[in-house]
Design a protein around this motif. Structure first.
Motif, short mmCIF file in Angstrom:
data_model
loop_
_atom_site.label_atom_id
_atom_site.label_comp_id
_atom_site.label_asym_id
_atom_site.label_seq_id
_atom_site.Cartn_x
_atom_site.Cartn_y
_atom_site.Cartn_z
N ARG A 467 -3.78 -11.21 -0.47
CA ARG A 467 -2.52 -11.66 -1.11
C ARG A 467 -1.51 -12.11 -0.07
O ARG A 467 -1.63 -11.75 1.00
N SER A 468 -0.38 -12.80 -0.23
CA SER A 468 0.56 -13.37 0.78
C SER A 468 1.40 -12.21 1.15
O SER A 468 1.50 -11.42 0.62
N TYR A 469 1.84 -12.33 2.33
CA TYR A 469 2.76 -11.46 3.14
C TYR A 469 4.00 -10.84 1.83
O TYR A 469 4.08 -9.71 1.68
N PRO A 470 4.69 -11.95 1.38
CA PRO A 470 5.68 -11.66 0.72
C PRO A 470 5.12 -10.71 -0.52
O PRO A 470 5.86 -10.06 -0.96
N ILE A 471 4.01 -10.96 -1.20
CA ILE A 471 3.52 -10.36 -2.39
C ILE A 471 3.22 -8.97 -1.93
O ILE A 471 3.57 -7.97 -2.82
N GLN A 472 2.49 -8.66 -0.83
CA GLN A 472 2.35 -7.41 -0.34
C GLN A 472 3.47 -6.58 -0.26
O GLN A 472 3.74 -5.35 -0.72
N ARG A 473 4.50 -7.14 0.47
CA ARG A 473 5.60 -6.47 0.76
C ARG A 473 6.61 -6.20 -0.76
O ARG A 473 6.90 -5.04 -0.82
N ALA A 474 6.39 -7.03 -1.60
CA ALA A 474 6.83 -6.77 -2.78
C ALA A 474 6.54 -5.67 -3.51
O ALA A 474 7.22 -4.84 -4.04
N ILE A 475 4.87 -5.42 -3.41
CA ILE A 475 4.31 -4.41 -4.19
C ILE A 475 4.81 -2.97 -3.64
O ILE A 475 5.05 -2.15 -4.33
N LEU A 476 4.66 -2.96 -2.22
CA LEU A 476 5.16 -1.93 -1.38
C LEU A 476 6.53 -1.41 -1.76
O LEU A 476 6.78 -0.15 -2.10
N ILE A 477 7.32 -2.43 -2.18
CA ILE A 477 8.87 -1.99 -2.65
C ILE A 477 8.89 -1.54 -3.89
O ILE A 477 9.56 -0.72 -4.43
N ALA A 478 8.07 -2.34 -4.86
CA ALA A 478 7.93 -1.85 -6.23
C ALA A 478 7.45 -0.36 -6.72
O ALA A 478 7.77 -0.17 -7.62
N ILE A 479 6.67 0.07 -5.69
CA ILE A 479 6.07 1.45 -6.28
C ILE A 479 6.95 2.54 -5.60
O ILE A 479 6.31 3.65 -5.60
N GLN A 480 8.04 2.43 -5.05
CA GLN A 480 8.72 3.41 -4.13
C GLN A 480 9.13 4.54 -5.10
O GLN A 480 9.43 5.61 -4.50
N GLU A 481 9.18 4.19 -6.33
CA GLU A 481 9.54 5.29 -7.41
C GLU A 481 8.32 6.25 -7.95
O GLU A 481 8.61 6.95 -8.86
N LEU A 482 7.11 5.70 -7.66
CA LEU A 482 6.31 6.55 -8.03
C LEU A 482 6.12 8.05 -7.38
O LEU A 482 6.71 8.12 -6.45
N HIS A 483 5.33 9.05 -8.14
CA HIS A 483 5.41 10.39 -7.40
C HIS A 483 5.06 10.35 -6.24
O HIS A 483 4.23 9.51 -5.66
N SER A 484 5.89 11.17 -5.28
CA SER A 484 5.43 10.94 -3.80
C SER A 484 4.12 11.02 -3.28
O SER A 484 3.75 10.15 -2.33
N ASP A 485 3.25 11.92 -4.07
CA ASP A 485 1.86 11.97 -3.71
C ASP A 485 0.87 10.74 -3.75
O ASP A 485 0.50 10.38 -2.87
N LEU A 486 1.40 10.30 -4.95
CA LEU A 486 0.35 8.93 -5.35
C LEU A 486 1.03 7.74 -4.56
O LEU A 486 0.26 7.16 -3.95
N ARG A 487 2.43 7.83 -4.26
CA ARG A 487 3.11 6.58 -3.64
C ARG A 487 2.47 6.65 -2.19
O ARG A 487 2.04 5.42 -1.55
N ASP A 488 2.45 7.87 -1.49
CA ASP A 488 2.06 7.86 0.09
C ASP A 488 0.53 7.57 0.02
O ASP A 488 0.16 7.03 1.08
#
Length: 561
Positions: A467-488
């Motif tokens: 996937r393109s760089y912008p989409i990768q970047r967006a996904i990492l921003i989008a999951i920031q509120e997952l529980h920290s263990d799963l997010r990390d």
């Protein structure tokens, strides 16, 4: 053109130019949700990680998309990787002090406003934009002026030949140019060609582009000024005051011939000769709304409840006029913005927002080319005031403009909730993207409004090195509120395959509150007594009801484009 890697690496101060990145990118066509704060806040680490490949410009991606024009046509908009942005700004940082003085005083756009080369160079660009208009009006007011030429260049940025721009810069640097100077120009040419498919075109809406493109016309400036025309220019927006129609026609022909040397042409639909005594000439001089806007600013600054009570209906009357067929869209935006500034006082919030938002919502359909403005304004209203129009343009009768859909997803990101129908629509935009940049903002919107399962699915289903760089970047921003263990865990998986995102992950993990790029207007209370405001020089000149007046130029950038 090839460049000497070692010379360019020594010449460029990328870390200093990095201080300009957030300011330069804040009004991008497709703005980053974090305004690249992950880059600027961790700039030392960012540069160290990439120190051996920073100048390998073909290693970093860019994305081409399009934005609408008022007439329904589209123009290309290039989204640049932050490394490309840093390099472009560092070239500007190096060349600006050597080149700015070659621009004539008659050129107002993107002039160096600071003594320290490391400070952001264009802090007064809005003041210069107002001076451009005001000085032209002063020229129109002169008794010797009986006709004016108003024009601009057709598809200016798109038609610049990159090699011609490089040659122009080398010529301005002159015989005294150092090896460093020439290699930096070679590198600039390499960068620009990286973003072009045919050797033509400069990316728009970036500080570096605005300066270099303005510089490209410096020879035209000298030729026209040398013929003793009264000349005013803002990038490709050109105005000339003349003694009569014949002189205005000669100026037009001289300008056409000067531009022809660069294979540039005037936009025929925007080229007008306006004579004194005509209705059009009077409109050029009329500052009734400009003076009104300045008075509103003073009333807002004084914060007098009585004055604000009296001003709101007057401003609404002008808003309603400019919403009509005879109105001016820039002035519509101006009055809407001033009214929304009034709404920052909680005593007036509901009353003003209820009145303004319906006018703005309608313009999503009638003026799609200004959706970035409308989406910012609509954030102040309740979602039920604009959700039907947004739902239509995203789902039931989707807009043909990727850029408009991007900004509608950005507007929805700021809302309190997202309907199930629009969540499905967002997933469709992500799964089968017509535009990776629309998908970028849809991902962030779904991440903000989704639940843990939605966020987990975003990473599991859509994150990959393909996937393109912008989409990768967006996904990492989008999951920031997952529980920290799963997010990390997900963050580590991403970094294992794409260490490019190291600073982004560190930045997101360090935040106390989630960051989705939502900007909220401040809330204020009226003071117990009206404030005193300092008197200022009345520099504005124009006509109100046929009489020459002086007034305070507006503080805000109501007509800046």
């Amino acid at each position: 053109m090839p460049f000497n890697y070692q010379i360019v690496k020594r010449a460029l101060s990328i870390e200093k130019a990095g201080k300009w990145l957030s300011r330069d990118s804040s009004d991008d066509f497709f703005p980053d949700a974090l305004n690249f704060c992950d880059v600027t806040d961790l700039i030392d680490d960012y540069l160290v990680q990439r120190q051996h490949k920073m100048l390998q410009v073909d290693s970093f991606p860019h994305v081409a998309d399009y934005v609408p024009k008022p007439n329904g046509m589209i123009r290309e908009a290039i989204w640049l990787h932050p490394v490309h942005r840093l390099l472009y700004l560092s070239v500007l940082h190096y060349l600006l002090p050597k080149l700015d003085h070659h621009l004539s005083p008659e050129v107002y756009s993107y002039r160096r406003d600071v003594e320290d080369n490391d400070d952001y160079p264009f802090p007064k660009k809005m003041d210069r934009w107002r001076d451009f208009h005001n000085d032209f009006r002063i020229g129109c007011s002169d008794d010797q002026t009986n006709a004016v030429l108003v024009t601009d260049i057709a598809s200016f940025y798109d038609h610049i030949k990159i090699e011609d721009l490089s040659s122009r810069i080398r010529a301005l640097l002159g015989a005294g140019a150092s090896d460093e100077d020439l290699e930096v120009v070679n590198f600039l040419e390499t960068l620009l060609k990286q973003w072009s498919t045919d050797g033509y075109g400069i990316p728009q809406n970036m500080d570096a582009s605005s300066f270099f493109c303005s510089l490209f016309l410096s020879g035209v400036d000298r030729e026209i000024i040398g013929k003793r025309y009264r000349y005013f220019r803002w990038v490709d927006d050109i105005r000339i005051c003349a003694r009569n129609r014949k002189q205005a026609l000669r100026a037009l022909h001289d300008l056409q011939n000067a531009l022809l040397h660069h294979r540039m042409f005037l936009a025929s639909d925007k080229t007008k000769i306006i004579e004194r005594g005509s209705e059009g000439f009077e409109r050029l001089l009329d500052v009734s709304d400009d003076e009104h806007l300045s008075r509103i600013e003073d009333v807002i600054a004084r914060a007098s409840k009585d004055e604000l009570d009296q001003e709101i209906p007057k401003a609404m009357e002008r808003l309603e006029f400019h919403a009509g067929s005879e109105g001016d869209d820039r002035k519509f935006r101006a009055f809407a913005n001033r009214l929304l500034q009034v709404s920052e006082y909680k005593e007036f919030h509901d009353r003003v927002v209820e009145s303004v938002v319906p006018f703005v919502s309608n313009r999503l359909e009638s003026h799609p080319d200004k959706t970035d403005y409308w989406s910012k304004m609509l954030q102040e209203g309740r979602i039920d005031q604009w959700k039907d129009m947004v739902d239509k343009l995203l789902r039931t009768d989707a807009s043909v403009y990727n850029w408009q859909r991007f900004h509608l997803w950005k507007l929805l990101t700021s809302a309190d909730s997202l309907s199930e129908e629009l969540k499905i629509c967002a997933r469709s935009a992500i799964n089968n993207p017509i535009s990776d940049l629309e998908a970028y903002q849809a991902i962030i919107c779904l991440g903000k409004h989704g639940d843990a399962q939605d966020r987990e699915s975003l990473f599991v289903e859509f994150y990959s090195v393909q996937r393109s760089y912008p989409i990768q970047r967006a996904i990492l921003i989008a999951i920031q509120e997952l529980h920290s263990d799963l997010r990390d865990k997900f963050y580590q998986r991403a970094l294992n395959t794409s260490p490019e995102h190291t600073q982004l992950v560190e930045y997101l993990k360090a935040q106390d509150t989630p960051k989705y790029g939502i900007k909220v207007r401040p809330t204020r209370e009226l003071p117990s007594e009206p404030r005193l405001i300092k008197p200022v020089l009345l520099r504005g000149v124009g006509k109100i009801r046929g009489k020459i007046v002086r007034y305070r130029l507006a503080r805000a950038d109501y007509d800046y484009e």
